[in-house]
Design a protein around this motif. Sequence first.
Motif, PDB file in Angstrom:
ATOM      1  N   UNK A 168       0.820  -1.113  -0.296  1.00  0.00           N
ATOM      2  CA  UNK A 168       0.058   0.227   0.027  1.00  0.00           C
ATOM      3  C   UNK A 168       0.770   1.220   0.059  1.00  0.00           C
ATOM      4  N   UNK A 169       0.662   2.068  -0.774  1.00  0.00           N
ATOM      5  CA  UNK A 169       1.751   3.282  -1.084  1.00  0.00           C
ATOM      6  C   UNK A 169       0.906   4.622  -0.572  1.00  0.00           C
ATOM      7  N   UNK A 170      -0.138   4.300   0.020  1.00  0.00           N
ATOM      8  CA  UNK A 170      -0.768   5.508   0.838  1.00  0.00           C
ATOM      9  C   UNK A 170      -1.327   6.695  -0.285  1.00  0.00           C
ATOM     10  N   UNK A 171      -1.127   7.731   0.151  1.00  0.00           N
ATOM     11  CA  UNK A 171      -1.713   9.010  -0.972  1.00  0.00           C
ATOM     12  C   UNK A 171      -3.191   9.399  -0.699  1.00  0.00           C
ATOM     13  N   UNK A 172      -3.496  10.594  -1.633  1.00  0.00           N
ATOM     14  CA  UNK A 172      -4.651  10.800  -1.348  1.00  0.00           C
ATOM     15  C   UNK A 172      -5.890  10.460  -2.095  1.00  0.00           C
ATOM     16  N   UNK A 173      -5.897   9.429  -2.642  1.00  0.00           N
ATOM     17  CA  UNK A 173      -6.939   9.032  -3.417  1.00  0.00           C
ATOM     18  C   UNK A 173      -8.090   8.332  -2.347  1.00  0.00           C
ATOM     19  N   UNK A 174      -9.625   8.540  -2.869  1.00  0.00           N
ATOM     20  CA  UNK A 174     -10.229   8.411  -1.677  1.00  0.00           C
ATOM     21  C   UNK A 174     -10.271   6.794  -1.224  1.00  0.00           C
ATOM     22  N   UNK A 175      -9.878   6.134  -2.111  1.00  0.00           N
ATOM     23  CA  UNK A 175      -9.855   4.661  -1.433  1.00  0.00           C
ATOM     24  C   UNK A 175      -8.700   4.771  -0.526  1.00  0.00           C
ATOM     25  N   UNK A 176      -7.393   5.319  -0.867  1.00  0.00           N
ATOM     26  CA  UNK A 176      -6.252   5.494   0.252  1.00  0.00           C
ATOM     27  C   UNK A 176      -6.696   5.983   1.526  1.00  0.00           C
ATOM     28  N   UNK A 177      -7.327   7.079   1.506  1.00  0.00           N
ATOM     29  CA  UNK A 177      -7.878   7.905   2.578  1.00  0.00           C
ATOM     30  C   UNK A 177      -8.802   7.169   3.553  1.00  0.00           C
ATOM     31  N   UNK A 178      -9.558   6.010   2.990  1.00  0.00           N
ATOM     32  CA  UNK A 178     -10.280   5.220   3.746  1.00  0.00           C
ATOM     33  C   UNK A 178      -9.514   4.519   4.775  1.00  0.00           C
ATOM     34  N   UNK A 179      -8.272   4.016   4.213  1.00  0.00           N
ATOM     35  CA  UNK A 179      -7.279   3.026   4.988  1.00  0.00           C
ATOM     36  C   UNK A 179      -6.682   3.837   6.283  1.00  0.00           C
ATOM     37  N   UNK A 180      -6.224   5.240   5.431  1.00  0.00           N
ATOM     38  CA  UNK A 180      -5.379   5.963   6.349  1.00  0.00           C
ATOM     39  C   UNK A 180      -5.814   7.453   6.218  1.00  0.00           C
ATOM     40  N   UNK A 181      -6.225   8.156   7.223  1.00  0.00           N
ATOM     41  CA  UNK A 181      -6.695   9.309   6.957  1.00  0.00           C
ATOM     42  C   UNK A 181      -5.927  10.380   6.554  1.00  0.00           C
ATOM     43  N   UNK A 182      -4.637  10.374   6.729  1.00  0.00           N
ATOM     44  CA  UNK A 182      -3.706  11.359   6.143  1.00  0.00           C
ATOM     45  C   UNK A 182      -2.919  10.704   4.996  1.00  0.00           C
ATOM     46  N   UNK A 183      -3.332   9.575   4.614  1.00  0.00           N
ATOM     47  CA  UNK A 183      -2.585   8.967   3.261  1.00  0.00           C
ATOM     48  C   UNK A 183      -1.214   8.546   3.737  1.00  0.00           C
ATOM     49  N   UNK A 184      -1.014   8.249   4.773  1.00  0.00           N
ATOM     50  CA  UNK A 184       0.558   7.923   5.406  1.00  0.00           C
ATOM     51  C   UNK A 184       0.520   6.314   5.522  1.00  0.00           C
ATOM     52  N   UNK A 185       1.430   5.896   5.378  1.00  0.00           N
ATOM     53  CA  UNK A 185       1.857   4.312   5.981  1.00  0.00           C
ATOM     54  C   UNK A 185       2.675   4.314   6.910  1.00  0.00           C
ATOM     55  N   UNK A 186       2.835   3.669   8.003  1.00  0.00           N
ATOM     56  CA  UNK A 186       2.149   2.148   7.798  1.00  0.00           C
ATOM     57  C   UNK A 186       0.790   2.358   8.440  1.00  0.00           C
ATOM     58  N   UNK A 187      -0.181   1.394   8.141  1.00  0.00           N
ATOM     59  CA  UNK A 187      -1.187   1.275   9.115  1.00  0.00           C
ATOM     60  C   UNK A 187      -1.432  -0.305   9.220  1.00  0.00           C
ATOM     61  N   UNK A 188      -1.862  -0.372  10.464  1.00  0.00           N
ATOM     62  CA  UNK A 188      -2.273  -1.756  10.949  1.00  0.00           C
ATOM     63  C   UNK A 188      -3.774  -1.935  10.848  1.00  0.00           C
ATOM     64  N   UNK A 189      -3.943  -3.207  10.394  1.00  0.00           N
ATOM     65  CA  UNK A 189      -5.340  -3.524  10.127  1.00  0.00           C
ATOM     66  C   UNK A 189      -5.664  -4.598  11.110  1.00  0.00           C
TER      67      UNK A 189
ATOM     68  N   UNK B 226       8.661   7.509  -9.900  1.00  0.00           N
ATOM     69  CA  UNK B 226       8.578   8.134 -11.261  1.00  0.00           C
ATOM     70  C   UNK B 226       7.326   8.344 -11.908  1.00  0.00           C
ATOM     71  N   UNK B 227       6.403   7.634 -11.828  1.00  0.00           N
ATOM     72  CA  UNK B 227       5.192   7.778 -12.551  1.00  0.00           C
ATOM     73  C   UNK B 227       4.261   8.768 -11.831  1.00  0.00           C
ATOM     74  N   UNK B 228       4.643   9.220 -10.490  1.00  0.00           N
ATOM     75  CA  UNK B 228       3.743  10.104  -9.812  1.00  0.00           C
ATOM     76  C   UNK B 228       2.236   9.590  -9.527  1.00  0.00           C
ATOM     77  N   UNK B 229       2.238   8.171  -9.591  1.00  0.00           N
ATOM     78  CA  UNK B 229       1.057   7.703  -9.397  1.00  0.00           C
ATOM     79  C   UNK B 229       0.808   7.151  -8.094  1.00  0.00           C
ATOM     80  N   UNK B 230      -0.280   6.954  -7.400  1.00  0.00           N
ATOM     81  CA  UNK B 230      -0.373   6.287  -6.093  1.00  0.00           C
ATOM     82  C   UNK B 230      -1.483   5.453  -6.105  1.00  0.00           C
TER      83      UNK B 230
END
Length: 220
Positions: free
Chosen positions: A32-53, A216-220
């Motif tokens: 999981x690379x985190x980031x600001x996509x709606x899916x990522x923000x459901x897992x991590x409120x600030x889009x950061x990693x790590x996250x423990x499930x 490089x791709x700038x993708x998250x």
Amino acid sequence: MLKLHGFAVSNYYNMVKLALLEKGLAFEEVLFFGGQSPQALKVSPRGKIPVLETEHGFISETGVILDYIEQTQPGKALLPADAFGQAKVRELLKEIELYIELPARTCYAEAFFGTAVEPLIKERARADLLAGFATLKRNGRFAPYVAGEQLSIADLMFCFSVDLACLVGKKVLNLDFLADFPQAAALLETLRQNPHMAQIVADKEATMPAFLEMIKSGKR
Ligand SMILES: N[C@@H](CCC(=O)N[C@@H](CS)C(=O)NCC(=O)O)C(=O)O
């Protein structure tokens, strides 16, 4: 089973991973690379990693995750039993994070990714890091671990932050933070010899291409 979301290049991710390995816990790693996509923000409120499930939901913020693991999981203790001892460990962890990890991070782009950092930011990092290392020298016990005789969660922050801060010192600031700090150099070496570090380093190297591609791709 606990799931650790993130990527093995991240130093914060590896702090939690080493805690799980030290405790001998079963866990699954989820890339999981985190980031600001709606899916990522459901897992991590600030889009950061790590996250423990956990069975109850997701937890972010490394210090909080480490505390949660300590409070809920069996295995080797990474905090002393008494409240004062625990507070001293958390104090050291916080000092390393706030006064070493975070200022060093402002220069990661230049140290690790070849992108020049503004001179003013470097000057600030230099002053902050000198103060941060002076704080650690004053408050760390190094007996031989940072908070005393036993490995603790403060050592996890130390292990994965101080090494990178030293590289920032050498590559960007022309400073050797360990030159007059032999106790810290010795502890870094002790932690490098930890039996779980070989796996952490191998996983980091294996994940590096995917990480660099993502950058490089700038993708998250
Ligand atoms: N305060 C957070 C910081 C974690 C952090 O900065 N993680 C980095 C990876 S080492 C990250 O998620 N970077 C991606 C981003 O900032 O978008 C924690 O304690 O877990």
